[in-house]
Scaffold this motif. Structure first.
Motif, mmCIF file in Angstrom:
data_model
loop_
_atom_site.group_PDB
_atom_site.id
_atom_site.type_symbol
_atom_site.label_atom_id
_atom_site.label_comp_id
_atom_site.label_asym_id
_atom_site.label_seq_id
_atom_site.Cartn_x
_atom_site.Cartn_y
_atom_site.Cartn_z
ATOM 1 N N GLU A 159 1.033 -1.324 -0.110
ATOM 2 C CA GLU A 159 -0.051 -0.156 -0.266
ATOM 3 C C GLU A 159 0.703 1.510 -0.114
ATOM 4 O OE1 GLU A 159 -3.407 0.020 3.085
ATOM 5 O OE2 GLU A 159 -3.788 2.132 2.353
ATOM 6 N N GLU A 160 2.073 1.481 0.617
ATOM 7 C CA GLU A 160 2.172 2.155 0.752
ATOM 8 C C GLU A 160 3.815 2.673 -0.760
ATOM 9 O OE1 GLU A 160 3.142 -0.477 2.448
ATOM 10 O OE2 GLU A 160 4.904 -0.938 3.881
ATOM 11 N N ASP A 161 3.921 1.505 -1.027
ATOM 12 C CA ASP A 161 4.492 1.737 -2.464
ATOM 13 C C ASP A 161 3.263 2.552 -3.052
ATOM 14 O OD1 ASP A 161 6.644 1.456 -1.257
ATOM 15 O OD2 ASP A 161 6.550 -0.867 -2.123
ATOM 16 N N TRP A 162 2.614 2.821 -3.384
ATOM 17 C CA TRP A 162 1.215 3.043 -4.387
ATOM 18 C C TRP A 162 2.009 4.887 -4.629
ATOM 19 C CZ3 TRP A 162 -1.321 1.972 -8.626
ATOM 20 C CH2 TRP A 162 -1.723 0.075 -8.338
ATOM 21 N N SER A 163 2.497 5.356 -3.446
ATOM 22 C CA SER A 163 2.565 6.862 -3.345
ATOM 23 C C SER A 163 3.959 6.967 -4.838
ATOM 24 C CB SER A 163 3.507 7.517 -2.108
ATOM 25 O OG SER A 163 4.811 6.218 -2.010
ATOM 26 N N ARG A 164 4.669 5.954 -5.186
ATOM 27 C CA ARG A 164 5.702 6.089 -6.154
ATOM 28 C C ARG A 164 5.067 5.267 -7.651
ATOM 29 N NH1 ARG A 164 10.147 2.740 -4.759
ATOM 30 N NH2 ARG A 164 9.742 1.751 -3.285
ATOM 31 N N ILE A 165 3.608 5.802 -7.744
ATOM 32 C CA ILE A 165 2.925 4.941 -9.002
ATOM 33 C C ILE A 165 2.387 6.591 -9.428
ATOM 34 C CG2 ILE A 165 1.829 3.549 -10.047
ATOM 35 C CD1 ILE A 165 2.692 1.228 -8.466
ATOM 36 N N VAL A 166 2.734 6.381 -10.807
ATOM 37 C CA VAL A 166 1.824 7.256 -11.349
ATOM 38 C C VAL A 166 0.761 6.427 -12.241
ATOM 39 C CG1 VAL A 166 0.865 9.010 -13.483
ATOM 40 C CG2 VAL A 166 2.256 9.477 -11.084
ATOM 41 N N ILE A 167 -0.639 6.697 -12.457
ATOM 42 C CA ILE A 167 -1.496 6.007 -13.440
ATOM 43 C C ILE A 167 -1.621 6.261 -14.268
ATOM 44 C CG2 ILE A 167 -3.122 4.405 -14.142
ATOM 45 C CD1 ILE A 167 -4.127 3.969 -11.237
ATOM 46 N N ALA A 168 -1.247 5.914 -15.493
ATOM 47 C CA ALA A 168 -1.773 6.768 -17.234
ATOM 48 C C ALA A 168 -2.770 5.851 -18.321
ATOM 49 C CB ALA A 168 -0.209 6.644 -17.609
ATOM 50 N N TYR A 169 -3.575 6.758 -17.922
ATOM 51 C CA TYR A 169 -4.751 6.067 -18.406
ATOM 52 C C TYR A 169 -4.720 6.404 -20.207
ATOM 53 C CZ TYR A 169 -9.670 5.869 -20.821
ATOM 54 O OH TYR A 169 -10.184 4.917 -21.820
ATOM 55 N N GLU A 170 -4.481 5.428 -21.487
ATOM 56 C CA GLU A 170 -4.543 6.152 -22.721
ATOM 57 C C GLU A 170 -4.953 4.954 -23.472
ATOM 58 O OE1 GLU A 170 -0.228 7.678 -23.129
ATOM 59 O OE2 GLU A 170 0.315 5.983 -22.935
ATOM 60 N N PRO A 171 -6.504 5.592 -23.890
ATOM 61 C CA PRO A 171 -7.400 4.268 -25.102
ATOM 62 C C PRO A 171 -6.116 3.886 -26.221
ATOM 63 C CG PRO A 171 -8.396 6.674 -23.999
ATOM 64 C CD PRO A 171 -7.240 6.331 -23.591
ATOM 65 N N VAL A 172 -6.117 2.935 -26.143
ATOM 66 C CA VAL A 172 -5.566 2.888 -26.957
ATOM 67 C C VAL A 172 -6.452 3.699 -28.925
ATOM 68 C CG1 VAL A 172 -4.697 0.216 -29.089
ATOM 69 C CG2 VAL A 172 -4.387 0.707 -26.425
ATOM 70 N N TRP A 173 -7.330 3.444 -28.660
ATOM 71 C CA TRP A 173 -7.359 3.839 -29.853
ATOM 72 C C TRP A 173 -7.602 5.794 -29.937
ATOM 73 C CZ3 TRP A 173 -11.444 8.117 -27.947
ATOM 74 C CH2 TRP A 173 -11.367 7.224 -26.644
ATOM 75 N N ALA A 174 -7.207 5.797 -29.108
ATOM 76 C CA ALA A 174 -6.938 7.717 -28.837
ATOM 77 C C ALA A 174 -5.163 7.464 -29.431
ATOM 78 C CB ALA A 174 -7.072 8.088 -27.878
ATOM 79 N N ILE A 175 -4.281 6.791 -29.400
ATOM 80 C CA ILE A 175 -2.723 6.870 -29.599
ATOM 81 C C ILE A 175 -2.121 7.257 -30.747
ATOM 82 C CG2 ILE A 175 -0.492 5.771 -29.003
ATOM 83 C CD1 ILE A 175 -1.890 4.623 -26.849
ATOM 84 N N GLY A 176 -1.681 8.780 -30.794
ATOM 85 C CA GLY A 176 -1.380 8.475 -32.138
ATOM 86 C C GLY A 176 -2.792 8.696 -33.413
ATOM 87 N N THR A 177 -3.879 8.954 -33.504
ATOM 88 C CA THR A 177 -4.788 9.218 -34.314
ATOM 89 C C THR A 177 -5.276 9.997 -34.162
ATOM 90 O OG1 THR A 177 -6.033 8.222 -32.286
ATOM 91 C CG2 THR A 177 -5.881 6.104 -33.546
ATOM 92 N N GLY A 178 -5.100 10.973 -32.864
ATOM 93 C CA GLY A 178 -6.135 12.867 -33.387
ATOM 94 C C GLY A 178 -6.935 12.494 -32.792
ATOM 95 N N LYS A 179 -7.051 11.091 -32.222
ATOM 96 C CA LYS A 179 -9.048 11.133 -32.403
ATOM 97 C C LYS A 179 -8.900 10.870 -30.803
ATOM 98 C CE LYS A 179 -11.774 7.507 -32.873
ATOM 99 N NZ LYS A 179 -12.590 6.665 -33.549
ATOM 100 N N VAL A 180 -8.726 12.214 -30.068
ATOM 101 C CA VAL A 180 -8.726 12.781 -28.529
ATOM 102 C C VAL A 180 -9.941 12.186 -27.624
ATOM 103 C CG1 VAL A 180 -9.371 15.105 -28.672
ATOM 104 C CG2 VAL A 180 -7.934 13.821 -26.059
ATOM 105 N N ALA A 181 -9.605 11.561 -26.336
ATOM 106 C CA ALA A 181 -11.387 10.933 -25.531
ATOM 107 C C ALA A 181 -11.783 12.569 -25.078
ATOM 108 C CB ALA A 181 -10.921 10.491 -24.941
ATOM 109 N N THR A 182 -13.410 12.265 -25.490
ATOM 110 C CA THR A 182 -13.890 13.908 -24.432
ATOM 111 C C THR A 182 -13.646 14.293 -22.882
ATOM 112 O OG1 THR A 182 -15.911 12.470 -24.034
ATOM 113 C CG2 THR A 182 -15.912 13.840 -26.152
ATOM 114 N N PRO A 183 -13.144 15.132 -22.290
ATOM 115 C CA PRO A 183 -13.177 14.985 -21.205
ATOM 116 C C PRO A 183 -14.066 14.869 -20.599
ATOM 117 C CG PRO A 183 -13.204 17.036 -22.157
ATOM 118 C CD PRO A 183 -13.254 16.547 -24.022
#
Ligand SMILES: O=C(CO)COP(=O)(O)O
Length: 378
Positions: A159-183
């Motif tokens: 549990e204490e090690d989660w302070s050293r993790i950042v989660i990056a949510y990257e929908p694969v369909w939005a990567i490099g496609t110019g199709k950004v997820a809406t806010p």
């Protein structure tokens, strides 16, 4: 406590030459400096470039992040770089589980979890990328996929090690496609990830863990996305290879909190006063102090007393005329020869005509600048 935003640039297998990488860092340097107290920024050049541009990047306040690390330690593992070797090279961060590693190089959820475990054990900080494919989104499986990817990591991380993790949510369909997820789409998924973290780890970790959004983030769409309460920053691909990446950083930085000034009175002045804000009326117009090179003095006061005001900016003589209503901010007392107080307006102060005429008579019988202060040993 609000979460500190974090923005990263993932350069992937770019640019082709070290010279181009160095040029990009030079371009970032010419942008507005980032405020490290308010935002964390990292960049992930590919390995040989990383070690060359690390120092110039760090001078700008940008941490160096690897794009991957080995699931194994040192030894007969050709082509691998261990977490401990990264740490030894003074690299603080590593990105793990990027969708390109998962889909193009077959990394499994369990392997990614093992890498996270290795990285944490070596003392690194981790950006853990997760996200669904287009057909998984279309089949309404977004949350299910994210949970599936997080689950083996949750099982391995204390549990204490989660302070050293950042989660990056990257929908694969939005990567490099110019199709950004809406806010709204991104916010909904980030909230679901946080809810899962609360259930699977703890409320505290869920509240504190930072979740970046990644996938076609640009200067133009980042400001709307960052407004969402569960979006804590970005993992930027293509747009991080441009000078304008620093504009994304700027737009993700919380605006300054403007504090209301505390207004004081002339009677509040004492030999140690600093940060003095007061509405004043000028009773004696500014004039150059005889025998000085460009020191000007005027007398100003309020309904509690008056004080001699001192400044070097000649332009202030134009506003400091007898009877003028004035607004003084962030002035300080300085003692002059003989132990008398002067209210000093310098480059850190503001001294301007008041928006409206002040409605008091100056108490001229109390001239605090005529009081002699003695230095008393305490
Ligand atoms: O993969 C990404 C960052 O890791 C996102 O890439 P783009 O910003 O180019 O879509």
């Amino acid at each position: 406590m609000p979460r500190k935003p974090i923005v990263g640039g993932n350069w992937k297998c770019n640019p082709k030459t070290l010279e181009e990488a160095q040029k990009l860092i030079g371009e970032w340097k010419n942008q507005v400096p980032l405020d490290k107290r308010k935002i964390d920024v990292f960049a992930c050049p590919m390995m040989p470039h990383l070690l060359k541009v690390k120092l110039p990047m760090e001078k700008l306040g940008i941490s160096a992040c690897a794009q991957n690390c080995s699931k194994t330690g040192e030894g007969a593992f050709t082509g691998e770089v261990s977490a401990a070797q990264l740490k030894d090279a003074r690299v603080q961060w590593t990105l793990l589980g990027h969708s390109e590693r998962r889909t193009k190089y077959g990394e499994t959820d369990e392997e990614v979890a093992e890498k996270v475990s290795q990285a944490l054990a070596a003392g690194l900080k981790v950006v853990l990328a997760i996200g669904e494919l287009l057909d998984e989104r279309e089949a309404s499986k977004t949350d299910e996929v994210n949970e599936r990817m997080l689950k083996p990591v949750v099982a391995k991380v204390k549990e204490e090690d989660w302070s050293r993790i950042v989660i990056a949510y990257e929908p694969v369909w939005a990567i490099g496609t110019g199709k950004v997820a809406t806010p709204e789409q991104a916010e909904e998924t980030h909230a679901a990830i946080r809810a899962y973290m609360a259930k699977a780890v703890s409320e505290d970790v869920a509240e504190k863990v930072r979740i970046q959004y990644g996938g076609s983030v640009t200067v133009d769409n980042c400001a709307e996305l960052i407004k969402k309460p569960n979006i804590d920053g970005f993992l930027v691909g293509g747009a991080s290879l441009k000078a304008s990446f620093m504009e994304i950083v700027q737009k993700s930085t919380p605006p300054p909190v403007l504090k209301k000034p505390k207004w004081s009175k002339i009677t509040d002045l004492n030999p140690t006063t600093k940060g003095f804000n007061c509405m004043l009326k000028c009773t004696k117009a500014a004039a150059q102090v005889e025998g000085t090179e460009g020191v000007f003095e005027a007398v100003c006061g309020d309904d509690t007393g008056m004080c001699t005001v001192s400044f070097r900016n000649k332009d202030l003589c134009d506003i400091c005329k007898e009877g003028a209503s004035l607004r003084m901010q962030n002035a300080a007392v300085r003692m002059v020869k003989g132990g008398y107080m002067r209210l000093v307006v310098d480059k850190w102060s503001a001294f301007k005509p008041a928006d409206e005429p002040v409605d008091f008579e100056v108490k001229t019988s109390n001239d605090v600048s005529s009081v002699e202060y003695e230095l008393v040993e305490s």
